[in-house]
Design a protein around this motif. Structure first.
Motif, short mmCIF file in Angstrom:
data_model
loop_
_atom_site.label_atom_id
_atom_site.label_comp_id
_atom_site.label_asym_id
_atom_site.label_seq_id
_atom_site.Cartn_x
_atom_site.Cartn_y
_atom_site.Cartn_z
N GLU A 81 0.51 -0.88 0.31
CA GLU A 81 0.28 -0.03 0.23
C GLU A 81 0.76 1.36 0.30
N PRO A 82 0.65 2.01 -0.88
CA PRO A 82 1.53 3.74 -1.55
C PRO A 82 1.81 4.32 0.17
N ASN A 83 0.51 4.15 0.98
CA ASN A 83 0.89 5.29 2.34
C ASN A 83 1.61 4.61 3.35
N LEU A 84 2.26 2.70 2.75
CA LEU A 84 2.74 2.51 4.47
C LEU A 84 4.33 1.98 3.74
N LEU A 85 5.87 1.86 5.18
CA LEU A 85 6.87 1.84 4.89
C LEU A 85 6.85 1.29 5.57
N PHE A 86 7.71 -0.02 5.45
CA PHE A 86 7.40 -1.37 6.26
C PHE A 86 8.88 -1.31 6.18
N LEU A 87 9.94 -1.37 7.39
CA LEU A 87 10.80 -1.57 7.70
C LEU A 87 11.63 -2.60 8.83
N LYS A 88 12.98 -2.46 8.12
CA LYS A 88 13.17 -3.45 9.10
C LYS A 88 14.44 -2.70 10.02
N TYR A 89 14.59 -3.14 11.52
CA TYR A 89 15.33 -2.49 12.63
C TYR A 89 16.87 -3.24 12.05
N GLU A 90 17.21 -5.03 11.25
CA GLU A 90 18.13 -4.72 10.88
C GLU A 90 19.32 -4.05 9.73
N ASP A 91 18.32 -3.36 8.82
CA ASP A 91 18.17 -3.07 7.93
C ASP A 91 19.20 -1.89 7.98
N LEU A 92 18.48 -0.64 9.00
CA LEU A 92 18.50 0.07 9.69
C LEU A 92 20.51 0.35 10.20
N LYS A 93 20.52 -0.99 10.64
CA LYS A 93 21.62 -1.46 11.56
C LYS A 93 22.62 -1.61 10.66
N LYS A 94 22.01 -2.14 9.61
CA LYS A 94 23.53 -2.34 7.72
C LYS A 94 23.47 -1.06 7.23
N ASP A 95 22.88 -0.49 7.11
CA ASP A 95 22.86 1.11 6.14
C ASP A 95 22.10 2.06 6.07
N LEU A 96 22.11 2.86 7.59
CA LEU A 96 21.22 3.53 8.32
C LEU A 96 21.28 4.72 7.41
N ARG A 97 22.47 5.63 6.73
CA ARG A 97 22.42 6.32 5.83
C ARG A 97 20.96 5.85 4.88
N ALA A 98 21.09 5.15 4.13
CA ALA A 98 20.29 4.56 3.34
C ALA A 98 18.43 4.09 3.88
N SER A 99 18.76 3.76 4.60
CA SER A 99 17.53 4.39 6.02
C SER A 99 17.21 5.16 5.93
N VAL A 100 17.34 6.52 6.17
CA VAL A 100 17.67 7.38 6.60
C VAL A 100 16.72 8.28 4.68
N ILE A 101 17.60 8.08 4.08
CA ILE A 101 16.80 8.73 2.93
C ILE A 101 15.69 7.67 2.50
N GLN A 102 15.53 6.79 2.46
CA GLN A 102 14.32 6.00 1.72
C GLN A 102 13.39 6.39 3.07
N ILE A 103 13.05 6.21 4.68
CA ILE A 103 12.39 7.46 5.08
C ILE A 103 11.84 8.72 4.71
N SER A 104 12.80 9.56 4.27
CA SER A 104 12.60 10.89 3.87
C SER A 104 12.35 11.22 2.45
N GLU A 105 12.19 10.32 1.83
CA GLU A 105 11.46 10.23 0.76
C GLU A 105 10.40 9.30 0.52
N PHE A 106 9.76 8.47 1.07
CA PHE A 106 8.66 8.45 1.80
C PHE A 106 8.00 9.25 2.13
#
Length: 314
Positions: free
Chosen positions: A201-226
């Motif tokens: 669903e376009p209004n949902l961003l499903f994140l995994k804690y482990e992905d944030l640990k692996k690449d925090l910068r990429a996750s920040v970008i992903q959240i900001s774009e969402f």
């Protein structure tokens, strides 16, 4: 809708757990969350530009809240007078943790009602108890998940930090209740899989804690774009720096130990709400037999869902 026919897990809990919890339509709730809060939250008026941060407890809620707040502030910390916990009303929490009065304090959802748009709110309620208007208004939802073994270990340790949770002294007793969903906020499997089913669903961003640990910068970008909040390279770098485990632990405006949410006593015992923030700490708790049994349960529950987790990071 909540299922009133769901069997009561609460009745099977040890007495020390019953002392601080109650049954609500088959779910275990902490007594600090008033029964009256739940129907009120279900009738909460949602705005289309709301942002909901939703998690199962101990999945990285505070971490991602900090990141989202920094993104909404373009990477700055302009609102330094407020603790992080005050920036996003925790809908089902009471406004006060004072024991001086027998009266139940108002819920934080009352604070959220008066917040100007766009509102950032967080909750750990099971999906069936969330505001009904979420389905209609389609606000942005950031959902954070975490592998269940580390999640269980973190939740077990958290219980001893606050008198508002069951005081499990033995890991095996907690794990038994965790695997059957007999802890506050219910089943990890039900919670995570209910949101995983909505991942497209376009209004949902499903994140995994482990992905944030692996690449925090990429996750920040992903959240900001969402969130449709583009950031400069400098702002992204700043958010990454401020959102490291050590930076958050040292910041009294971010670390929950320094909030009004009854964690201050943790400092007296040289303990902290922000305990380790690691992936793989479960290895220090699960016995071989417990791990084998949990793996069997995990395989049965997750079969065919397509959802996988990292249990270690090499």
């Amino acid at each position: 809708m909540a299922d009133s026919t769901k069997p009561s897990l609460w009745s099977t809990l040890p007495d020390y757990a019953k002392e601080v919890t109650y049954d609500y339509e088959g779910h275990v709730f902490q007594k600090m969350i008033s029964r009256s809060y739940i129907p009120d939250i279900m009738n909460f008026q949602v705005r289309p530009d709301d942002i909901f941060l939703i998690t199962f407890p101990k999945s990285g809620t505070t971490w991602v809240q900090h990141i989202v707040c920094l993104i909404l502030e373009d990477g700055t910390t302009s609102n330094l007078q407020d603790h992080l916990f005050l920036k996003a009303p925790f809908l089902e929490m009471p406004q006060s943790f004072s024991k001086e009065t027998a009266e139940q304090p108002p819920g934080m959802y009352e604070v959220a009602k008066e917040k100007p748009s766009p509102r950032l709110m967080k909750t750990q309620l099971p999906m069936e108890f969330l505001p009904r208007e979420i389905e209609e208004k389609k606000p942005k939802i950031v959902y954070v998940s975490r592998n269940p073994k580390d999640n269980a270990v973190s939740f077990f340790n958290f219980c001893s930090l606050t008198v508002n949770c069951p005081q499990y002294k033995v890991w095996s007793e907690f794990l038994h209740d965790f695997t059957r969903g007999a802890i506050p906020r219910g089943s990890w499997f039900d919670n995570v899989l209910s949101w995983w089913s909505k991942r497209d669903e376009p209004n949902l961003l499903f994140l995994k804690y482990e992905d944030l640990k692996k690449d925090l910068r990429a996750s920040v970008i992903q959240i900001s774009e969402f969130l449709e909040r583009p950031l400069s390279e400098e702002a992204i770098d700043d958010i990454v720096m401020k959102s490291s485990f050590n930076a958050m632990k040292k910041n009294p405006k971010v670390n929950p130990d320094h909030s009004e949410a009854s964690f201050k006593h943790a400092l007296q015992g040289n303990r902290s709400f922000l305990r380790k923030g690691q992936v793989g700490d479960w290895k220090n708790y699960f016995t071989v037999a417990q791990n084998d049994a949990f793996d069997d349960l995990y395989e049965r529950k997750m079969k065919g869902t397509g959802l996988t987790f990292d249990f270690t990071l090499d």
